[in-house]
Design a protein around this motif. Structure first.
Motif, PDB file in Angstrom:
ATOM      1  N   ALA A 117      25.514  57.449  13.290  1.00  0.00           N
ATOM      2  CA  ALA A 117      24.731  56.358  13.881  1.00  0.00           C
ATOM      3  C   ALA A 117      23.260  56.556  13.542  1.00  0.00           C
ATOM      4  O   ALA A 117      22.698  57.631  13.785  1.00  0.00           O
ATOM      5  N   LEU A 118      22.624  55.519  12.995  1.00  0.00           N
ATOM      6  CA  LEU A 118      21.244  55.614  12.535  1.00  0.00           C
ATOM      7  C   LEU A 118      20.431  54.438  13.057  1.00  0.00           C
ATOM      8  O   LEU A 118      20.875  53.284  12.989  1.00  0.00           O
ATOM      9  N   SER A 119      19.233  54.722  13.559  1.00  0.00           N
ATOM     10  CA  SER A 119      18.340  53.684  14.061  1.00  0.00           C
ATOM     11  C   SER A 119      17.153  53.533  13.118  1.00  0.00           C
ATOM     12  O   SER A 119      16.372  54.479  12.930  1.00  0.00           O
ATOM     13  N   PHE A 120      17.014  52.350  12.513  1.00  0.00           N
ATOM     14  CA  PHE A 120      15.918  52.047  11.591  1.00  0.00           C
ATOM     15  C   PHE A 120      14.926  51.103  12.260  1.00  0.00           C
ATOM     16  O   PHE A 120      15.297  49.996  12.670  1.00  0.00           O
ATOM     17  N   GLY A 121      13.675  51.532  12.362  1.00  0.00           N
ATOM     18  CA  GLY A 121      12.631  50.657  12.890  1.00  0.00           C
ATOM     19  C   GLY A 121      12.058  49.781  11.785  1.00  0.00           C
ATOM     20  O   GLY A 121      11.676  50.281  10.719  1.00  0.00           O
ATOM     21  N   VAL A 122      11.998  48.469  12.030  1.00  0.00           N
ATOM     22  CA  VAL A 122      11.474  47.531  11.035  1.00  0.00           C
ATOM     23  C   VAL A 122      10.078  47.070  11.450  1.00  0.00           C
ATOM     24  O   VAL A 122       9.692  47.151  12.616  1.00  0.00           O
ATOM     25  N   THR A 123       9.344  46.544  10.481  1.00  0.00           N
ATOM     26  CA  THR A 123       7.909  46.303  10.672  1.00  0.00           C
ATOM     27  C   THR A 123       7.534  44.867  10.986  1.00  0.00           C
ATOM     28  O   THR A 123       6.383  44.611  11.348  1.00  0.00           O
ATOM     29  N   TYR A 124       8.451  43.918  10.870  1.00  0.00           N
ATOM     30  CA  TYR A 124       8.025  42.515  10.969  1.00  0.00           C
ATOM     31  C   TYR A 124       7.746  42.043  12.392  1.00  0.00           C
ATOM     32  O   TYR A 124       7.357  40.894  12.600  1.00  0.00           O
ATOM     33  N   TRP A 125       7.933  42.928  13.374  1.00  0.00           N
ATOM     34  CA  TRP A 125       7.492  42.635  14.741  1.00  0.00           C
ATOM     35  C   TRP A 125       6.119  43.243  15.038  1.00  0.00           C
ATOM     36  O   TRP A 125       5.559  43.026  16.119  1.00  0.00           O
ATOM     37  N   ASP A 126       5.580  44.026  14.129  1.00  0.00           N
ATOM     38  CA  ASP A 126       4.390  44.825  14.433  1.00  0.00           C
ATOM     39  C   ASP A 126       3.159  43.986  14.773  1.00  0.00           C
ATOM     40  O   ASP A 126       2.255  44.466  15.467  1.00  0.00           O
ATOM     41  N   GLN A 127       3.103  42.769  14.274  1.00  0.00           N
ATOM     42  CA  GLN A 127       1.921  41.935  14.495  1.00  0.00           C
ATOM     43  C   GLN A 127       1.978  41.167  15.820  1.00  0.00           C
ATOM     44  O   GLN A 127       1.065  40.405  16.133  1.00  0.00           O
ATOM     45  N   LEU A 128       3.018  41.392  16.623  1.00  0.00           N
ATOM     46  CA  LEU A 128       3.197  40.614  17.853  1.00  0.00           C
ATOM     47  C   LEU A 128       2.907  41.442  19.112  1.00  0.00           C
ATOM     48  O   LEU A 128       3.587  41.315  20.118  1.00  0.00           O
ATOM     49  N   GLY A 129       1.893  42.273  19.036  1.00  0.00           N
ATOM     50  CA  GLY A 129       1.427  42.954  20.235  1.00  0.00           C
ATOM     51  C   GLY A 129       1.749  44.427  20.325  1.00  0.00           C
ATOM     52  O   GLY A 129       1.189  45.125  21.169  1.00  0.00           O
ATOM     53  N   ALA A 181       8.646  52.651  12.621  1.00  0.00           N
ATOM     54  CA  ALA A 181       8.999  51.689  11.573  1.00  0.00           C
ATOM     55  C   ALA A 181       8.247  51.969  10.278  1.00  0.00           C
ATOM     56  O   ALA A 181       7.107  52.437  10.291  1.00  0.00           O
ATOM     57  N   THR A 182       8.907  51.680   9.153  1.00  0.00           N
ATOM     58  CA  THR A 182       8.252  51.754   7.845  1.00  0.00           C
ATOM     59  C   THR A 182       8.698  50.559   7.008  1.00  0.00           C
ATOM     60  O   THR A 182       9.741  49.954   7.251  1.00  0.00           O
ATOM     61  N   ASP A 183       7.901  50.250   5.986  1.00  0.00           N
ATOM     62  CA  ASP A 183       8.249  49.156   5.084  1.00  0.00           C
ATOM     63  C   ASP A 183       9.562  49.443   4.360  1.00  0.00           C
ATOM     64  O   ASP A 183      10.302  48.516   4.018  1.00  0.00           O
ATOM     65  N   ALA A 184       9.853  50.726   4.103  1.00  0.00           N
ATOM     66  CA  ALA A 184      11.088  51.077   3.400  1.00  0.00           C
ATOM     67  C   ALA A 184      12.315  50.690   4.208  1.00  0.00           C
ATOM     68  O   ALA A 184      13.335  50.256   3.641  1.00  0.00           O
ATOM     69  N   THR A 219       9.753  52.014  29.030  1.00  0.00           N
ATOM     70  CA  THR A 219       9.955  53.233  28.255  1.00  0.00           C
ATOM     71  C   THR A 219      11.335  53.148  27.632  1.00  0.00           C
ATOM     72  O   THR A 219      12.340  53.037  28.341  1.00  0.00           O
ATOM     73  N   LEU A 220      11.383  53.156  26.308  1.00  0.00           N
ATOM     74  CA  LEU A 220      12.639  52.962  25.590  1.00  0.00           C
ATOM     75  C   LEU A 220      13.225  54.307  25.157  1.00  0.00           C
ATOM     76  O   LEU A 220      12.509  55.168  24.633  1.00  0.00           O
ATOM     77  N   ALA A 221      14.515  54.461  25.397  1.00  0.00           N
ATOM     78  CA  ALA A 221      15.233  55.654  24.932  1.00  0.00           C
ATOM     79  C   ALA A 221      15.757  55.371  23.533  1.00  0.00           C
ATOM     80  O   ALA A 221      16.577  54.469  23.338  1.00  0.00           O
ATOM     81  N   GLN A 222      15.305  56.155  22.561  1.00  0.00           N
ATOM     82  CA  GLN A 222      15.727  55.971  21.171  1.00  0.00           C
ATOM     83  C   GLN A 222      16.316  57.277  20.646  1.00  0.00           C
ATOM     84  O   GLN A 222      15.762  58.358  20.851  1.00  0.00           O
ATOM     85  N   ARG A 223      17.431  57.142  19.945  1.00  0.00           N
ATOM     86  CA  ARG A 223      18.149  58.311  19.458  1.00  0.00           C
ATOM     87  C   ARG A 223      18.569  58.117  18.014  1.00  0.00           C
ATOM     88  O   ARG A 223      18.770  56.995  17.559  1.00  0.00           O
ATOM     89  N   ASN A 224      18.694  59.221  17.286  1.00  0.00           N
ATOM     90  CA  ASN A 224      19.059  59.184  15.863  1.00  0.00           C
ATOM     91  C   ASN A 224      18.104  58.285  15.068  1.00  0.00           C
ATOM     92  O   ASN A 224      18.514  57.529  14.184  1.00  0.00           O
ATOM     93  N   VAL A 225      16.825  58.387  15.414  1.00  0.00           N
ATOM     94  CA  VAL A 225      15.792  57.600  14.736  1.00  0.00           C
ATOM     95  C   VAL A 225      15.585  58.147  13.327  1.00  0.00           C
ATOM     96  O   VAL A 225      15.328  59.345  13.141  1.00  0.00           O
ATOM     97  N   VAL A 226      15.693  57.293  12.327  1.00  0.00           N
ATOM     98  CA  VAL A 226      15.503  57.704  10.939  1.00  0.00           C
ATOM     99  C   VAL A 226      14.015  57.935  10.680  1.00  0.00           C
ATOM    100  O   VAL A 226      13.183  57.076  10.961  1.00  0.00           O
ATOM    101  N   ARG A 227      13.694  59.124  10.156  1.00  0.00           N
ATOM    102  CA  ARG A 227      12.309  59.472   9.848  1.00  0.00           C
ATOM    103  C   ARG A 227      12.056  59.614   8.354  1.00  0.00           C
ATOM    104  O   ARG A 227      10.912  59.560   7.919  1.00  0.00           O
ATOM    105  N   GLU A 228      13.110  59.825   7.571  1.00  0.00           N
ATOM    106  CA  GLU A 228      12.960  59.938   6.115  1.00  0.00           C
ATOM    107  C   GLU A 228      14.143  59.251   5.436  1.00  0.00           C
ATOM    108  O   GLU A 228      15.291  59.432   5.854  1.00  0.00           O
TER     109      GLU A 228
END
Length: 239
Positions: free
Chosen positions: A65-77, A83-86, A182-191
């Motif tokens: 299980a992998l959690s990828f943060g995306v960037t297209y929400w970053d401009q909304l507050g 998150a990364t562009d990759a 406060t959000l609980a996040q697990r298996n966050v992809v860092r690389e």
């Protein structure tokens, strides 16, 4: 409430059981974990339920299980702290492969083949239970990894190195739709590192050093340009 939790846990184990059973009956191919990729953003109010479902299966046998943060929400507050562009591009690669002109959150891909919103846990578990579990053998050896030869290869495939944080991270959100939570996040992809290509012949890749000893390491063999994941493996021992 306790009864419901027991029933839910039992149901989850039954759906995931084929991964365990398959290990006992197949010697011809490596049993690959089912890769569950969640594309989400800390700034998306619809994402926490899907994140909770991913957290619940984070240590399930036969699942990566992998959690990828995306960037297209970053401009909304609120700018997502992971998150990364990759990772955003990875989600778009999936969309383009399916000839779609949009992406959304939350979105879950199962082995790069099936996608769903991910907020319905029973639907998620059913998709995992139905997923393909075989793939090319992947061997770990110190600072290298070998994708073994396979006659099932149908062309060049990408080999990805994924490093993710297996801890449950408590992330305070200071703006956007989830402000104050406060959000609980697990298996966050860092690389996410592209090691090279595999065309069916045995090939060995050197592994770059990890940015943190806290991260776990996995490898994915995937059809190019957002295609299905052919196989995966999680490194079982540290370097």
């Amino acid at each position: 409430m306790f009864y419901f939790c027991v029933v839910a846990a039992t149901y989850a184990l039954l759906l995931l059981q084929p991964a365990v059973q398959a290990e006992d009956h197949s010697a011809a191919a490596q049993q690959s974990p089912v890769v569950v990729e969640l594309f989400q953003s800390q700034g998306c109010s619809s994402c926490p339920p899907a994140e909770a479902n991913l957290n619940a299966i984070a240590t399930a046998p036969g699942v990566l299980a992998l959690s990828f943060g995306v960037t297209y929400w970053d401009q909304l507050g609120w700018k997502d702290t992971f998150a990364t562009d990759a990772y955003t591009q990875r989600q778009w690669d999936y969309a383009h492969h399916r000839r779609r002109n949009t992406v959304w959150t939350p979105q879950v891909y199962i082995n790069g083949r099936t996608d769903l919103v991910g907020t319905d846990r029973s639907q998620l578990l059913e998709a995992i239970g139905n997923a393909q579990r075989s793939g090319p053998a992947i061997d770990w050896s110190g600072q290298s990894i070998t994708i073994e030869a396979s006659t099932k290869s149908s062309g060049a495939a990408d080999v990805w190195l994924v490093r993710y944080d297996p801890r449950t991270l408590q992330v305070p959100i200071g703006g956007g739709e989830n402000s104050g939570r406060t959000l609980a996040q697990r298996n966050v992809v860092r690389e996410l590192i592209h090691l090279g290509t595999w065309n069916g012949d045995s090939v060995t890749f050197s592994l770059p050093a990890s940015s943190s000893h806290e991260l776990k390491t996995a490898a994915l063999v995937q059809e190019q340009e957002g295609g299905p994941i052919l196989g995966a493996s999680v490194e079982s021992t540290p370097y």
